[in-house]
Scaffold this motif. Structure first.
Motif, PDB file in Angstrom:
ATOM      1  N   GLU A 197      17.751  44.647 149.797  1.00 19.92           N
ATOM      2  CA  GLU A 197      16.543  43.954 149.334  1.00 19.92           C
ATOM      3  C   GLU A 197      16.440  43.989 147.808  1.00 19.92           C
ATOM      4  N   ARG A 198      16.720  45.139 147.205  1.00 18.84           N
ATOM      5  CA  ARG A 198      16.688  45.228 145.740  1.00 18.84           C
ATOM      6  C   ARG A 198      17.765  44.338 145.114  1.00 18.84           C
ATOM      7  N   THR A 199      18.922  44.244 145.742  1.00 24.61           N
ATOM      8  CA  THR A 199      19.982  43.356 145.256  1.00 24.61           C
ATOM      9  C   THR A 199      19.520  41.912 145.303  1.00 24.61           C
ATOM     10  N   ARG A 200      18.856  41.534 146.374  1.00 23.54           N
ATOM     11  CA  ARG A 200      18.305  40.173 146.487  1.00 23.54           C
ATOM     12  C   ARG A 200      17.249  39.918 145.419  1.00 23.54           C
ATOM     13  N   GLU A 201      16.407  40.916 145.165  1.00 21.64           N
ATOM     14  CA  GLU A 201      15.389  40.766 144.114  1.00 21.64           C
ATOM     15  C   GLU A 201      16.016  40.599 142.740  1.00 21.64           C
ATOM     16  N   ARG A 202      17.080  41.367 142.447  1.00 17.35           N
ATOM     17  CA  ARG A 202      17.785  41.218 141.170  1.00 17.35           C
ATOM     18  C   ARG A 202      18.398  39.823 141.053  1.00 17.35           C
ATOM     19  N   ARG A 203      18.998  39.361 142.143  1.00 18.71           N
ATOM     20  CA  ARG A 203      19.590  38.020 142.126  1.00 18.71           C
ATOM     21  C   ARG A 203      18.510  36.964 141.915  1.00 18.71           C
ATOM     22  N   GLN A 204      17.359  37.133 142.571  1.00 21.60           N
ATOM     23  CA  GLN A 204      16.252  36.191 142.397  1.00 21.60           C
ATOM     24  C   GLN A 204      15.746  36.199 140.956  1.00 21.60           C
ATOM     25  N   HIS A 205      15.675  37.375 140.365  1.00 22.05           N
ATOM     26  CA  HIS A 205      15.267  37.487 138.958  1.00 22.05           C
ATOM     27  C   HIS A 205      16.236  36.704 138.079  1.00 22.05           C
ATOM     28  N   LEU A 206      17.533  36.825 138.360  1.00 21.41           N
ATOM     29  CA  LEU A 206      18.534  36.083 137.592  1.00 21.41           C
ATOM     30  C   LEU A 206      18.437  34.582 137.856  1.00 21.41           C
ATOM     31  N   GLU A 207      18.111  34.206 139.088  1.00 25.24           N
ATOM     32  CA  GLU A 207      17.924  32.779 139.402  1.00 25.24           C
ATOM     33  C   GLU A 207      16.767  32.218 138.574  1.00 25.24           C
ATOM     34  N   GLU A 208      15.691  32.977 138.478  1.00 24.53           N
ATOM     35  CA  GLU A 208      14.542  32.545 137.678  1.00 24.53           C
ATOM     36  C   GLU A 208      14.915  32.458 136.204  1.00 24.53           C
ATOM     37  N   ALA A 209      15.671  33.434 135.724  1.00 24.48           N
ATOM     38  CA  ALA A 209      16.102  33.419 134.326  1.00 24.48           C
ATOM     39  C   ALA A 209      16.978  32.206 134.047  1.00 24.48           C
ATOM     40  N   ALA A 210      17.832  31.850 135.001  1.00 22.14           N
ATOM     41  CA  ALA A 210      18.735  30.708 134.814  1.00 22.14           C
ATOM     42  C   ALA A 210      17.969  29.392 134.714  1.00 22.14           C
ATOM     43  N   SER A 211      16.789  29.339 135.300  1.00 19.49           N
ATOM     44  CA  SER A 211      16.022  28.093 135.280  1.00 19.49           C
ATOM     45  C   SER A 211      15.170  27.931 134.016  1.00 19.49           C
ATOM     46  N   GLU A 212      15.142  28.970 133.176  1.00 17.82           N
ATOM     47  CA  GLU A 212      14.360  28.871 131.941  1.00 17.82           C
ATOM     48  C   GLU A 212      15.006  27.884 130.987  1.00 17.82           C
TER      49      GLU A 212
ATOM     50  N   VAL B  38      23.754  35.005 132.064  1.00 15.80           N
ATOM     51  CA  VAL B  38      22.919  34.999 133.267  1.00 15.80           C
ATOM     52  C   VAL B  38      23.738  34.524 134.470  1.00 15.80           C
ATOM     53  N   ASN B  39      24.530  33.495 134.291  1.00 13.44           N
ATOM     54  CA  ASN B  39      25.352  32.987 135.399  1.00 13.44           C
ATOM     55  C   ASN B  39      26.408  34.001 135.838  1.00 13.44           C
ATOM     56  N   TYR B  40      26.954  34.749 134.906  1.00 19.64           N
ATOM     57  CA  TYR B  40      27.878  35.830 135.250  1.00 19.64           C
ATOM     58  C   TYR B  40      27.148  36.858 136.118  1.00 19.64           C
ATOM     59  N   GLY B  41      25.961  37.246 135.691  1.00 21.11           N
ATOM     60  CA  GLY B  41      25.154  38.184 136.469  1.00 21.11           C
ATOM     61  C   GLY B  41      24.829  37.655 137.855  1.00 21.11           C
ATOM     62  N   ARG B  42      24.525  36.373 137.939  1.00 26.15           N
ATOM     63  CA  ARG B  42      24.244  35.757 139.245  1.00 26.15           C
ATOM     64  C   ARG B  42      25.459  35.851 140.151  1.00 26.15           C
ATOM     65  N   ALA B  43      26.650  35.603 139.610  1.00 26.34           N
ATOM     66  CA  ALA B  43      27.876  35.669 140.409  1.00 26.34           C
ATOM     67  C   ALA B  43      28.111  37.084 140.923  1.00 26.34           C
ATOM     68  N   ILE B  44      27.909  38.078 140.063  1.00 28.88           N
ATOM     69  CA  ILE B  44      28.097  39.477 140.471  1.00 28.88           C
ATOM     70  C   ILE B  44      27.083  39.848 141.560  1.00 28.88           C
ATOM     71  N   ALA B  45      25.826  39.483 141.363  1.00 32.91           N
ATOM     72  CA  ALA B  45      24.788  39.793 142.354  1.00 32.91           C
ATOM     73  C   ALA B  45      25.074  39.096 143.684  1.00 32.91           C
ATOM     74  N   ASP B  46      25.579  37.875 143.620  1.00 35.05           N
ATOM     75  CA  ASP B  46      25.897  37.132 144.838  1.00 35.05           C
ATOM     76  C   ASP B  46      27.011  37.828 145.621  1.00 35.05           C
ATOM     77  N   VAL B  47      28.053  38.255 144.916  1.00 34.77           N
ATOM     78  CA  VAL B  47      29.162  38.960 145.574  1.00 34.77           C
ATOM     79  C   VAL B  47      28.670  40.277 146.173  1.00 34.77           C
TER      80      VAL B  47
END
Length: 182
Positions: free
Chosen positions: A121-136, A147-156
């Motif tokens: 759940e915390r991993t999903r929250e971190r990924r969601q935070h990065l998704e929100e950051a990517a949309s800024e 941010v996209n690198y972080g999203r890829a790591i969180a997704d994996v």
């Protein structure tokens, strides 16, 4: 990266306080780079100021103590760019979760399952935070890349946890049976 360089990187973006630098290291954009405590930030800022790489001014606040606001100098910008030009050190990854996973075999299965679900759940929250950051819209191209690198790591990480969490739970179940057989 050391705390000095972290302070210069944040000040490169604009003036700020030591408190704000700490906040950015804990929950902000810099939380992925290095962890820094107040006990390391303020001495680093003082040394940077002594070296002429940053300046400070005191701002009075209504009903609060005065705050010290730091700004980077041109010499500080040059020092920061010089540090970035040097060879990179290895990434350091520390994870309390991985310590837990390493010893899951000695824990009760229900505890392992609960901790895995919490961590997922915390991993999903971190990924969601990065998704929100990517949309800024205010992200520059370099920030978007990071941010996209972080999203890829969180997704994996999320996919790995989903696919393999049962293995860790099974390991937890195996240890008590092994002891019972002895």
């Amino acid at each position: 990266m050391n705390v000095r360089t972290l302070c210069l990187s944040i000040l490169h973006e604009g003036e700020t306080t030591g408190y704000e630098i700490r906040r950015l290291c804990v929950e902000g954009n810099c939380s992925y780079f290095i962890e820094a405590s107040f006990g390391s930030i303020y001495p680093a800022l003082a040394k940077l100021e002594d070296e002429g790489l940053v300046t400070s001014r005191t701002e009075q606040q209504d009903g609060k103590p005065a705050k010290k606001v730091y700004s980077i100098t041109e010499a500080g910008r040059a020092a920061f760019a010089q540090h970035l030009s040097e060879p990179l050190g290895d990434d350091m990854f520390r994870s309390p979760f991985l310590l837990f996973a390493r010893f899951a075999h000695i824990l009760p299965p229900d505890l392992v399952e609960t901790r895995l679900q919490d961590y997922l759940e915390r991993t999903r929250e971190r990924r969601q935070h990065l998704e929100e950051a990517a949309s800024e819209r205010s992200l520059n191209a370099s920030d978007a890349w990071v941010v996209n690198y972080g999203r890829a790591i969180a997704d994996v990480a999320e996919k790995y946890l989903q696919a393999h969490m049962d293995e860790l739970i099974t390991l937890a179940r195996a240890e008590p049976n092994k002891k019972a057989a002895e």
